[in-house]
Motif scaffolding. Structure first.
Motif, PDB file in Angstrom:
ATOM      1  N   GLY A 151      82.746  82.914 102.383  1.00 24.39           N
ATOM      2  CA  GLY A 151      82.094  84.216 102.295  1.00 24.39           C
ATOM      3  C   GLY A 151      80.742  84.078 102.040  1.00 24.39           C
ATOM      4  N   ILE A 152      80.101  82.956 102.733  1.00 23.88           N
ATOM      5  CA  ILE A 152      78.608  82.770 102.625  1.00 23.88           C
ATOM      6  C   ILE A 152      78.093  83.614 103.966  1.00 23.88           C
ATOM      7  N   ILE A 153      77.058  84.238 103.727  1.00 25.13           N
ATOM      8  CA  ILE A 153      76.120  84.570 104.888  1.00 25.13           C
ATOM      9  C   ILE A 153      74.869  83.689 104.734  1.00 25.13           C
ATOM     10  N   ASN A 192      85.336  86.789  96.686  1.00 21.62           N
ATOM     11  CA  ASN A 192      86.523  87.518  96.806  1.00 21.62           C
ATOM     12  C   ASN A 192      86.926  88.461  97.774  1.00 21.62           C
ATOM     13  N   TYR A 193      86.122  88.760  98.862  1.00 24.17           N
ATOM     14  CA  TYR A 193      86.266  89.368 100.008  1.00 24.17           C
ATOM     15  C   TYR A 193      86.750  88.519 101.175  1.00 24.17           C
ATOM     16  N   PRO A 194      87.999  88.286 101.058  1.00 27.43           N
ATOM     17  CA  PRO A 194      88.580  87.310 102.164  1.00 27.43           C
ATOM     18  C   PRO A 194      88.887  87.906 103.596  1.00 27.43           C
ATOM     19  N   SER A 195      88.577  89.038 103.602  1.00 32.77           N
ATOM     20  CA  SER A 195      88.699  89.711 105.009  1.00 32.77           C
ATOM     21  C   SER A 195      87.246  89.984 105.569  1.00 32.77           C
ATOM     22  N   ALA A 196      86.163  89.716 104.967  1.00 31.87           N
ATOM     23  CA  ALA A 196      84.779  90.081 105.307  1.00 31.87           C
ATOM     24  C   ALA A 196      84.587  89.220 106.661  1.00 31.87           C
ATOM     25  N   LYS A 197      84.271  89.726 107.568  1.00 33.60           N
ATOM     26  CA  LYS A 197      84.074  88.993 108.988  1.00 33.60           C
ATOM     27  C   LYS A 197      82.718  88.990 109.534  1.00 33.60           C
ATOM     28  N   GLU A 198      81.981  90.540 109.436  1.00 31.65           N
ATOM     29  CA  GLU A 198      80.684  90.561 109.747  1.00 31.65           C
ATOM     30  C   GLU A 198      79.773  91.090 108.636  1.00 31.65           C
ATOM     31  N   VAL A 218      80.196  86.256 108.974  1.00 34.15           N
ATOM     32  CA  VAL A 218      80.445  85.632 107.522  1.00 34.15           C
ATOM     33  C   VAL A 218      81.131  84.656 107.791  1.00 34.15           C
ATOM     34  N   LYS A 219      80.415  83.210 107.066  1.00 31.10           N
ATOM     35  CA  LYS A 219      80.848  81.971 107.030  1.00 31.10           C
ATOM     36  C   LYS A 219      82.095  81.777 106.350  1.00 31.10           C
ATOM     37  N   PHE A 267      77.877  75.888 101.634  1.00 34.60           N
ATOM     38  CA  PHE A 267      77.363  75.975 102.930  1.00 34.60           C
ATOM     39  C   PHE A 267      76.104  75.135 102.990  1.00 34.60           C
ATOM     40  N   GLU A 268      75.970  74.185 103.965  1.00 36.40           N
ATOM     41  CA  GLU A 268      74.834  73.494 104.410  1.00 36.40           C
ATOM     42  C   GLU A 268      74.368  73.640 105.812  1.00 36.40           C
TER      43      GLU A 268
END
Length: 173
Positions: free
Chosen positions: A142-144, A112-118, A138-139, A39-40
């Motif tokens: 999987g970056i926040i 490894n949380y491919p379904s993470a959205k918020e 969630v970017k 992420f940048e």
């Protein structure tokens, strides 16, 4: 003629101090290898990356950077990194102060949380009161990342929930 040589020498010298890519700058400055930019944030000049340290241990890191002549990258100070185990599911959440503008950043990697959205989090002060609460998207990868709008000082505790695209809690700590 001497001025031209001096100018040419100065350009060559200065361009040799920076790197052509952000990945290269991180690898040179921090002694990391196999760096992957996750992420940048261009406005804040902040980067979150994954790589290996000098001991071949997997890490995730956050650092600031600046760009110089010809958009060459120069890593800043204020690096924050920690080891990660990429062979399992994990969530690495950090609250760090970045030095170039003294802002506090909430950042991390939900691996490894491919379904993470918020990602919903609450920062709790010394007295047990809620200092700040937010829900962010969630970017990619999987970056926040969120620059906190207030100076929260030293964070002692925080609580978070990770939601999937259907609103179900998939992790809570």
């Amino acid at each position: 003629m001497k001025k031209n040589y001096l100018f040419l020498f100065l350009i060559i010298f200065l361009s040799g101090c920076s790197s052509a890519s952000l990945q290269e700058a991180i690898e040179k400055s921090g002694g990391y290898s196999k760096v992957q930019i996750l992420f940048e944030e261009v406005n804040d000049q902040v980067v979150i990356f994954h790589g290996e340290d000098r001991n071949a241990k997997q890490i995730i890191g956050l650092n600031v950077y600046s760009t110089g002549i010809g958009n060459r990258y120069e890593p800043g100070t204020g690096e924050h990194s920690q080891p990660v185990d990429i062979y399992s599911d994990f969530d690495t959440i950090n609250i760090s102060r970045i030095d170039h503008d003294s802002k506090t950043i909430l950042w991390g990697w939900l691996y490894n949380y491919p379904s993470a959205k918020e990602f919903n989090y609450t920062i709790i002060g010394n007295n047990g009161n809620v200092i700040y609460e937010s829900t962010i998207e969630v970017k990619e990868n999987g970056i926040i990342y969120e620059k906190l709008p207030i100076d929260i000082g030293e964070v002692l505790r925080y609580h978070f929930k990770i939601y999937d695209d259907e609103g179900n809690i998939i992790s809570e700590k």
